[in-house]
Each structure stands twice: as structure tokens, then as C-alpha cells.
Design an enzyme around this catalytic site. Sequence first.
Site, PDB file in Angstrom:
ATOM      1  N   GLY A  25       0.871  -1.184   0.000  1.00  0.00           N
ATOM      2  CA  GLY A  25       0.000   0.000   0.000  1.00  0.00           C
ATOM      3  C   GLY A  25       0.903   1.227   0.000  1.00  0.00           C
TER       4      GLY A  25
ATOM      5  CG  ASP B 156      -0.048   2.389  -5.621  1.00  0.00           C
ATOM      6  OD1 ASP B 156      -1.204   1.987  -5.848  1.00  0.00           O
ATOM      7  OD2 ASP B 156       0.697   1.906  -4.754  1.00  0.00           O
TER       8      ASP B 156
HETATM    9  O1  MRU Z   1       0.599  -3.743  -4.661  1.00  0.00           O
HETATM   10  P1  MRU Z   1      -0.055  -3.074  -3.492  1.00  0.00           P
HETATM   11  O2  MRU Z   1      -0.871  -3.994  -2.667  1.00  0.00           O
HETATM   12  O3  MRU Z   1       0.946  -2.287  -2.668  1.00  0.00           O
HETATM   13  O4  MRU Z   1      -1.027  -2.024  -4.156  1.00  0.00           O
HETATM   14  C1  MRU Z   1      -1.819  -1.202  -3.354  1.00  0.00           C
HETATM   15  C2  MRU Z   1      -2.766  -0.390  -4.140  1.00  0.00           C
HETATM   16  O5  MRU Z   1      -2.816  -0.446  -5.339  1.00  0.00           O
HETATM   17  C3  MRU Z   1      -3.611   0.575  -3.378  1.00  0.00           C
HETATM   18  O6  MRU Z   1      -4.830   0.771  -4.032  1.00  0.00           O
HETATM   19  C4  MRU Z   1      -2.845   1.890  -3.340  1.00  0.00           C
HETATM   20  O7  MRU Z   1      -1.620   1.749  -2.677  1.00  0.00           O
HETATM   21  C5  MRU Z   1      -3.607   3.011  -2.786  1.00  0.00           C
HETATM   22  S1  MRU Z   1      -3.647   2.906  -1.102  1.00  0.00           S
HETATM   23  C6  MRU Z   1      -3.988   3.495   0.049  1.00  0.00           C
END
Ligand code: MRU
Length: 386
Positions: free
Chosen positions: A64, A257
Site C-alpha cells: 500500500g 499509488d
Molecule cells: O501492490 P499493493 O498492494 O501495494 O497495491 C496497493 C494499491 O494499489 C492501493 O490501491 C494503493 O496503494 C492506494 S492505497 C492506500
Amino acid sequence: MEHLQQRRTPMNIDGKAWRTIWLEQDGRSVGVIDQTQLPHRFTTCTLSSCEQAAEAISTMVVRGAPLIGVTGAYGLMLALQADPGDASLAAAFAQLNATRPTAINLRWALERVRARVAPLPPEQRAQAAQDEAAVIANEDVAMCEAIGDHGLGLFQQLAAARPAERQGQPFNVLTHCNAGWLATVDWGTALAPIYKAHRAGLNMHVWVDETRPRNQGASLTAFELGREGVPHTVIVDNAGGHLMQHGQVDAVIVGTDRTTSRGDVCNKIGTYLKALAAHDNGVPFYVALPASTIDWTVADGVAEIPIEARSAAEVTHIQGRLSDGNGAGGSAPGAAIVSVQLTPDGSPGFNPAFDVTPARLVTALITERGVCAASEAGLKGLYGTI
Ligand code: MRU
């Protein structure tokens, strides 16, 4: 203990309110929730070196965008405890920054800690890094809670504007991946408005995209919503368009992200397809984000944001708790967590982890400063001159 909060937050596990990351009682090492074991096991890990912090980010023990930023900040603290010199700082920055390339929060947090510690004499750097990491973590909690408040207002307006015959029905929100408290320090981004709305008495129901290949929706978002008592249903990633065509989605809300200066949003792979389906069906598509997710140096998300390619094994294999084999879908709580192969031997896989949704498909951005258009003018209106 820092991770046990006094107030009631969404992160309630067996009656205790948690954060995803905290300074351990030794005042030196860092505790995190091991997200690779959820939803089947709630366990924590201790990170005692920069290498361990980098490994935790790469292997998605923590994940995240906001949370990997805070973990990176604490990773610099761990590196400076071991060696506070300039070369150590530079090497740790490079090592942590290389762990995951897409979420801008990581580089943002690393740059912030580096800017704070670099002018200091070496003996003061580790403590200063610790202080800065704690500030970043606390700011993240405050930003996410504010996102929740702004999103709550929006949801209340949307729910009230539904036709009379829909007023008694649940307000149906669809979300992708996990943008809840597990993805941040507390509250979450996209899930914060859902928690606020549920607590405010809005009759909420959440469609949870499973989010292949790593299934952050099925495992983490469903876990969070279940613990908070929010009605939800897990769906396969391909079901969203069908539900929208049949009027079963009132709004889509996701995290991001990296958000560009003109409002393009880069989020978990599959987000773009949900935005297309929402656009085609007149369903509002919202993106929730703190300021730390905005990359002001980038305008065209498709052309300019690096997309992380993760291991093909995440596509060819899937992890879960061993079922009891009786076909009824049951499994013992203590049953083993296993990985099984889905694909034929020898079939290659490809695993881009994120995609970009152009600003034109985004109804609005929900930030800690309020709701704005997904555009340069909208972002400038909230954050000032770019
Ligand atoms: O690959 P991840 O699990 O780190 O991806 C996370 C996401 O895509 C979330 O939607 C993103 O970080 C937004 S979070 C608050």
C-alpha cells in the site's frame, strides 16, 4: 505502546486498536503486521535493519502506497542506527527506493527523511530519522481521517440523490485492491469514507473486487470490512461491469499509488477497466488520496509512470488456506496456508502490477483538503501553484 491507540479507529483486532507500523518498545526496531499471512493469520514481524525493511516492502509483508512510504522512512532510521555516515545514508536510500518503483509515497518519504538528517552531524541522524518517520506516520493518519470525512459528505449526498424507490436500499460501493487501513498507517484512503459512512449510519454495502493476482481485495479488504462490521460481498474482478449494467453499483472508489499533476491516477492493475465500465454506465468513479501520493513532476501518467512488473509466479500460482476438501468451502482455522499452481507447466506469465486511469475517467479526487476535479486546475485549487 504507540501502536495501541486510545481512540477507536478502524484498526480493531480482537478489541485492540492497531496501527500497521510502530516503534517497538526497545525504541530502536520497528513492528509491522505481516500482510502476507492475512486473512488467515494475524501475525507481526520486527524489522531490525534496513535490509529487513527493504525485504518487507519487496515481499509485500507491508504494502500500500502510504505504508511503504512510512516503512521506507523507518528503514532509513534503521540504516543510520547501524552507520550514520553519508555513504550509509546514500546506500540505504538507494536500496529502499528500488524496492517498489510505482508508488511515489516511497520516494517522497525517503526524500523527506534525507532532507531532515543530511545537514545534521552523524550522531544526531538516527534520532532525527526516527522523529521524522513518526511525524510522517502521524500525518498519514490525520490525512486519511480527513479523506474519510470529505468522502462521507460525498456519499451522503449521492445516497440522498437516489430516486425515491432506491432510498431504502443499501448504498452500493465497489472498490478494487486494498486501500484501507492496512495500506496506510490507519483508516485507509478509499475505505476511510466507507468506514465513516458506516459509522454515521448510512446503509452501506461494498462490492469487493478480489484483485488478482495477489488478491488484496479478497484477502485484505474483506478482512478489514468484516472486522469493522461493514456489509460486503467479494466478487471476481470480471463481475464489476455486469453489476454496473444492472444498477447495482452507486459509486466506485479506489486508492492511487501515484497521481499526476493533471489528475491521472495509477493504481492496482485492473483499476482502468473498472473506470471504463463506470464511464460507460454513468457510475461515478472516485479516487481517494493524500497529498503524499501526488507526483507534481509528472503530467501524463500512461507515458511517464514506471509500472512495476512483479514475478510471473504471482499469476501462475495462488495462495490460500487449505480447504477441508468436502466441496462445501470450509477449512479449519489452523489449516495450512499453501500455494497451488493454476497454469500448465511451461506456460509463461506476465504480471504488470499497476495501470493508469486517465483523468477524463475520474469523476473527482477525494483528498485530505477536500474534493476536487481530476485536473491540473482542480489540484491547483486545493494545493496552490504547482
Ligand atoms: O501492490 P499493493 O498492494 O501495494 O497495491 C496497493 C494499491 O494499489 C492501493 O490501491 C494503493 O496503494 C492506494 S492505497 C492506500
